[in-house]
Design an enzyme around this catalytic site. Structure first.
Site, PDB file in Angstrom:
ATOM      1  NE  ARG A  24       1.119  13.749  -9.031  1.00 34.38           N
ATOM      2  CZ  ARG A  24       0.276  12.745  -8.854  1.00 34.38           C
ATOM      3  NH1 ARG A  24       0.639  11.493  -9.073  1.00 34.38           N
ATOM      4  NH2 ARG A  24      -0.986  12.972  -8.480  1.00 34.38           N
ATOM      5  CG  ASP A  25      -2.104  11.256 -12.006  1.00 37.46           C
ATOM      6  OD1 ASP A  25      -1.765  10.245 -12.642  1.00 37.46           O
ATOM      7  OD2 ASP A  25      -2.922  11.222 -11.078  1.00 37.46           O
ATOM      8  CG  HIS A  28       1.859   7.814 -13.275  1.00 40.06           C
ATOM      9  ND1 HIS A  28       2.843   7.078 -12.653  1.00 40.06           N
ATOM     10  CD2 HIS A  28       1.247   8.538 -12.301  1.00 40.06           C
ATOM     11  CE1 HIS A  28       2.825   7.344 -11.345  1.00 40.06           C
ATOM     12  NE2 HIS A  28       1.869   8.229 -11.112  1.00 40.06           N
ATOM     13  CB  SER A 178      -5.201   6.198  -6.565  1.00 41.28           C
ATOM     14  OG  SER A 178      -5.049   7.140  -5.534  1.00 41.28           O
ATOM     15  CG  HIS A 205      -6.282  13.182  -7.864  1.00 44.17           C
ATOM     16  ND1 HIS A 205      -5.366  14.032  -8.472  1.00 44.17           N
ATOM     17  CD2 HIS A 205      -6.074  11.968  -8.417  1.00 44.17           C
ATOM     18  CE1 HIS A 205      -4.646  13.356  -9.351  1.00 44.17           C
ATOM     19  NE2 HIS A 205      -5.059  12.093  -9.336  1.00 44.17           N
ATOM     20  CG  HIS A 207      -7.295   8.494 -11.697  1.00 43.65           C
ATOM     21  ND1 HIS A 207      -6.346   8.443 -12.686  1.00 43.65           N
ATOM     22  CD2 HIS A 207      -6.691   9.077 -10.633  1.00 43.65           C
ATOM     23  CE1 HIS A 207      -5.211   8.954 -12.246  1.00 43.65           C
ATOM     24  NE2 HIS A 207      -5.386   9.345 -10.995  1.00 43.65           N
ATOM     25  CE1 TYR A 296      -1.778   5.174  -6.880  1.00 42.98           C
ATOM     26  CE2 TYR A 296       0.320   4.094  -7.317  1.00 42.98           C
ATOM     27  CZ  TYR A 296      -0.398   5.224  -6.966  1.00 42.98           C
ATOM     28  OH  TYR A 296       0.262   6.390  -6.705  1.00 42.98           O
TER      29      TYR A 296
END
Length: 353
Positions: A24-25, A28, A178, A205, A207, A296
């Site tokens: 999913r992520d 990108h 995010s 979650h 990053h 983002y």
């Protein structure tokens, strides 16, 4: 690992639940170009390693394949169906952003065998999730309330949003860094505040834009988070996500039971995920700027394309987006900023001449 005395069956002990978001992520980072074979290969590898939940969807969630967010190579329902068919023990999850995805999308993936619905919104907009969380519960799915861009709300504000998610029936609450903008102390403060104020489990979650994703995930666990996200080889928006295999390895060295086979996760990252990556996940200037400016992560490639198209600096675009506090769903602002910067440069050159 421990052995249950009554049946002799091997039971896996875990201190937290690991959710892998590569499909999913990670979408990108490859402009949503997964095909069925790639999805099946990654799911089989993660499933064999013992990952409990594997998230599959367009990077922007169900319904995200569009002109605004980028078209998927393969219909996401076909990818989800292939993922469900490739698992032996893992649950398949889907992410949905209200307004991009619909309740009908939830019904379609539930019919395919998806058991976990992650309802994602900006970190101050939990009130728009009620319909979708309740729909997920009515469909018999686990409902996860997912607060994005957590650096844009303080600990007490996030707790208020988490309580709203819980009141709608969320089984688990998440916050997502995010933009990869949170320091470890900021993560600790948010987790401690929320864990002490809700009755459902909390997840984080992380990053990698400030190179803190693994450290922040471990800190979140130490403060009480019991769900942690990662992606294979860190594949994800911006500078990437918390690398699943590194998180698992660090957990093992710290005596934290992840319940997964670390060596198998390393194999997936090296032999399956890295070969399909168009670029390795590194904290380059643009990735660092995302975390530094609080932008983002999924804006990275959009800003790169806008910079090339309009002849302006990607760094200038990202810094301006940070100053304007642009949030997910405002991708059109990237073009606006690029055009304004191009116009300003043209005016400056005309004045100078």
């Amino acid at each position: 690992m421990s052995t249950a005395p009554d049946t002799g069956r091997t039971e896996v002990t875990r201190d937290f639940r690991l959710i892998d978001s590569t499909l999913r992520d990670g979408s990108h980072a490859i402009s949503h170009q997964y095909d069925v074979d790639q999805v099946v290969a990654i799911v089989r590898g993660l499933d064999a390693a013992g990952v409990q939940v594997i998230e599959v969807a367009h990077g922007d969630g169900l319904g995200g394949s569009s002109f605004n967010y980028g078209f998927s190579k393969v219909d996401e329902l076909a990818l989800v169906e292939a993922a469900v068919g490739a698992t032996t023990q893992a649950q398949i999850a889907c992410l949905l952003v209200p307004g991009i995805g619909t309740v009908d999308d939830l019904k379609r993936v539930r019919d395919l065998g998806v058991g976990v619905a992650r309802i994602a919104v900006h970190c101050t907009e939990a009130d728009i999730t009620e319909q979708h969380i309740k729909a997920a519960k009515d469909l018999g799915m686990e409902a996860v309330g997912f607060l994005m861009m957590a650096h844009m709300n303080d600990p007490k504000g996030l707790l208020q949003q988490a309580r709203l998610l819980e009141s709608y029936g969320a089984d688990t609450v998440y916050f997502a860094d995010s933009a990869g903008a949170l320091t470890t102390n900021e993560v600790r403060a948010r987790v401690a505040e929320i864990v002490g104020g809700i009755d459902v489990p909390l997840g984080v979650h992380a990053h990698q834009n400030l190179s803190l994703a693994v450290a922040n995930s471990i800190a979140a666990y130490e403060e009480g988070a019991r769900n942690l996200d990662g992606t294979s080889a860190g594949l994800g928006a911006g500078a990437g996500n918390c690398p699943t295999e590194i998180l698992a390895a660090v957990c093992e060295k710290n005596g934290i039971e992840s319940g997964v086979d670390v060596l198998k996760l390393m194999d997936v990252a090296e032999e399956v995920t890295r070969p399909l990556m168009s670029r390795q996940q590194v904290v380059d200037r643009a990735g660092l700027l995302l975390g530094y400016a609080g932008v983002y992560g999924s804006f990275l490639l959009h800003a790169q394309r806008a910079a090339e198209r309009y002849g302006v600096s990607q760094a200038d675009i990202l810094l301006e987006l940070g100053r304007r506090k642009v949030v997910g769903g405002q991708e059109d602002m990237i073009i606006d900023v690029a055009l304004e910067l191009a116009g300003a440069h043209a005016d400056a050159e005309a004045t100078a001449s």
